[in-house]
Design an enzyme around this catalytic site. Structure first.
Site, PDB file in Angstrom:
ATOM      1  N   GLY A   1      15.909 -29.705 -11.139  1.00 17.99           N
ATOM      2  CA  GLY A   1      15.968 -30.830 -10.216  1.00 17.99           C
ATOM      3  C   GLY A   1      17.356 -31.439 -10.088  1.00 17.99           C
TER       4      GLY A   1
ATOM      5  N   GLY B   1      10.686 -25.479  -8.259  1.00 16.54           N
ATOM      6  CA  GLY B   1      10.178 -26.840  -8.132  1.00 16.54           C
ATOM      7  C   GLY B   1      10.438 -27.371  -6.729  1.00 16.54           C
ATOM      8  N   GLY B   2      11.521 -28.139  -6.585  1.00 18.02           N
ATOM      9  CA  GLY B   2      11.820 -28.849  -5.334  1.00 18.02           C
ATOM     10  C   GLY B   2      11.708 -28.000  -4.081  1.00 18.02           C
TER      11      GLY B   2
ATOM     12  N   HIS C   1       5.990 -26.629 -20.163  1.00 13.14           N
ATOM     13  CA  HIS C   1       7.069 -27.007 -19.238  1.00 13.14           C
ATOM     14  C   HIS C   1       7.903 -28.119 -19.876  1.00 13.14           C
ATOM     15  CE1 HIS C   1       9.161 -28.561 -15.723  1.00 13.14           C
ATOM     16  NE2 HIS C   1       8.889 -27.413 -15.131  1.00 13.14           N
TER      17      HIS C   1
ATOM     18  N   GLU D   1      13.733 -22.004 -18.299  1.00 15.99           N
ATOM     19  CA  GLU D   1      14.157 -23.111 -17.433  1.00 15.99           C
ATOM     20  C   GLU D   1      15.096 -24.014 -18.217  1.00 15.99           C
ATOM     21  OE1 GLU D   1      11.197 -23.907 -14.007  1.00 15.99           O
ATOM     22  OE2 GLU D   1      10.505 -25.011 -15.745  1.00 15.99           O
TER      23      GLU D   1
ATOM     24  N   SER E   1      16.552 -25.293 -10.004  1.00 12.56           N
ATOM     25  CA  SER E   1      17.308 -25.368  -8.751  1.00 12.56           C
ATOM     26  C   SER E   1      17.420 -24.030  -8.024  1.00 12.56           C
ATOM     27  CB  SER E   1      18.686 -25.987  -8.999  1.00 12.56           C
ATOM     28  OG  SER E   1      18.542 -27.304  -9.512  1.00 12.56           O
TER      29      SER E   1
ATOM     30  N   TRP F   1       4.432 -27.471  -7.898  1.00 11.60           N
ATOM     31  CA  TRP F   1       4.492 -28.656  -7.034  1.00 11.60           C
ATOM     32  C   TRP F   1       4.517 -29.956  -7.839  1.00 11.60           C
ATOM     33  CZ3 TRP F   1       0.308 -26.815  -2.923  1.00 11.60           C
ATOM     34  CH2 TRP F   1       0.841 -25.737  -2.211  1.00 11.60           C
ATOM     35  N   LYS F   2       4.429 -29.878  -9.135  1.00 13.77           N
ATOM     36  CA  LYS F   2       4.530 -31.069 -10.000  1.00 13.77           C
ATOM     37  C   LYS F   2       3.640 -32.179  -9.444  1.00 13.77           C
ATOM     38  CE  LYS F   2       9.037 -29.417 -11.431  1.00 13.77           C
ATOM     39  NZ  LYS F   2      10.405 -29.689 -11.834  1.00 13.77           N
TER      40      LYS F   2
HETATM   41  P1  13P Z   1      13.606 -27.405  -9.552  1.00  9.33           P
HETATM   42  O1  13P Z   1      13.460 -26.109  -8.777  1.00  9.33           O
HETATM   43  O2  13P Z   1      13.299 -28.617  -8.718  1.00  9.33           O
HETATM   44  O3  13P Z   1      14.914 -27.476 -10.261  1.00  9.33           O
HETATM   45  O4  13P Z   1      12.466 -27.397 -10.676  1.00  9.33           O
HETATM   46  C1  13P Z   1      12.352 -26.299 -11.517  1.00  9.33           C
HETATM   47  C2  13P Z   1      11.108 -26.425 -12.306  1.00  9.33           C
HETATM   48  O5  13P Z   1      11.001 -27.266 -13.183  1.00  9.33           O
HETATM   49  C3  13P Z   1       9.985 -25.528 -11.981  1.00  9.33           C
HETATM   50  O6  13P Z   1       9.003 -25.583 -12.951  1.00  9.33           O
END
Ligand code: 13P
Length: 256
Positions: free
Chosen positions: A178, A239-240, A100, A172, A218, A16-17
């Site tokens: 993102g 992430g998103g 990360h 990643e 993504s 969830w950053k």
């Molecule tokens: P996104 O899914 O938003 O591209 O982010 C990936 C991520 O950095 C998960 O740690």
């Protein structure tokens, strides 16, 4: 407690950053617990520090794991703003992201720092998720494989055999985070194969065969099945699409 290092079931981690207050995070975690009960996936949620306790309460008694986004390498001390691995374990975390790309880019986490954080997380009894990945510039220069191999080696090489068994890896590619630009399933599988081969050189074939390697960048409900079809892709780091229960549960259902 399920063990996400066994490769039995897809591991789906939501990072969830820097999103969600404690109350927002608790509500989302509750929806994830309800929506994933009975699905054949191992789910983990990584809220920001202030939400660890509310999310921990929401997932208690379920199969959903609590995940830290980062940990300082020192066990305690005068490090304003930092959180130790021991504190994360005390909050109920069983997994912690380490290295990360956003930590490497915005906070200056070098491979040497990442190495110390791996030690700290392992010493606190949790499983680290070692994140690796190349930038677009590195990929276009033909250096993607060597960059991720070096990041893996910097993380794994000095660990003892027992600790290596407890590490998960997340590939990643920075250009896919993102951006909506997912690596194709072929690109992901090819890099996961590179990583598993590199792990075999460092840790031996048997350990490498047991290593869980997740893909992140993504990931959405409509591409997760294709990505997970790769023989060396054992889960995803999201992430998103993990910030809303609808899109995250789509991923979990399509992965199961
Ligand atoms: P996104 O899914 O938003 O591209 O982010 C990936 C991520 O950095 C998960 O740690």
């Amino acid at each position: 407690m399920p063990d996400p290092t066994t490769r039995d079931r897809p591991v789906i981690l939501g990072n969830w950053k820097m999103h969600k207050t404690p109350a927002e995070a608790e509500a989302l975690a509750g929806a994830v617990v309800a929506g994933t009960a009975g699905l054949a996936v191992d789910v983990g949620l990584a809220p920001a520090y202030p939400a660890l306790l509310s999310v921990g309460a929401a997932v208690r008694g379920s199969r959903v794991r609590l995940v830290g986004q980062d940990a300082h390498f020192e066990p305690q001390g005068a490090f304003t703003g930092a959180v130790s691995a021991r504190m994360l374990a005390a909050c109920g975390c069983s997994l912690v992201l380490v290295g990360h790309s956003e930590r490497r880019l915005h906070f200056g986490d070098t491979d040497a720092v990442v190495r110390r954080k791996l030690d700290a997380v392992l010493a606190a009894g949790m499983a680290p998720v070692l994140c690796v990945g190349e930038t677009l510039v590195q990929r276009e220069a033909g250096a993607a494989d060597s960059v991720v191999r070096e990041q893996l080696e910097a993380g794994l090489a000095a660990l003892d055999a027992e600790d290596r068994e407890r590490v998960l890896v997340a590939y990643e590619p920075v250009w896919a985070i993102g951006t909506g630009r997912t690596a194709t399933a072929e690109t992901a599988e090819a890099m996961h194969r590179v990583l598993r081969r590199a792990a075999a050189v460092i840790a031996g074939e048997a350990t490498a065969a047991r290593l869980s390697i997740l893909y992140g960048g993504s990931v959405k409900g409509d591409n997760v099945a294709e990505i997970l079809a790769g023989a060396n892709v054992d889960g995803v780091l999201v992430g998103g699409a993990s910030l809303e229960s609808g899109s995250f549960l789509d991923i979990c259902r399509n992965a199961a």
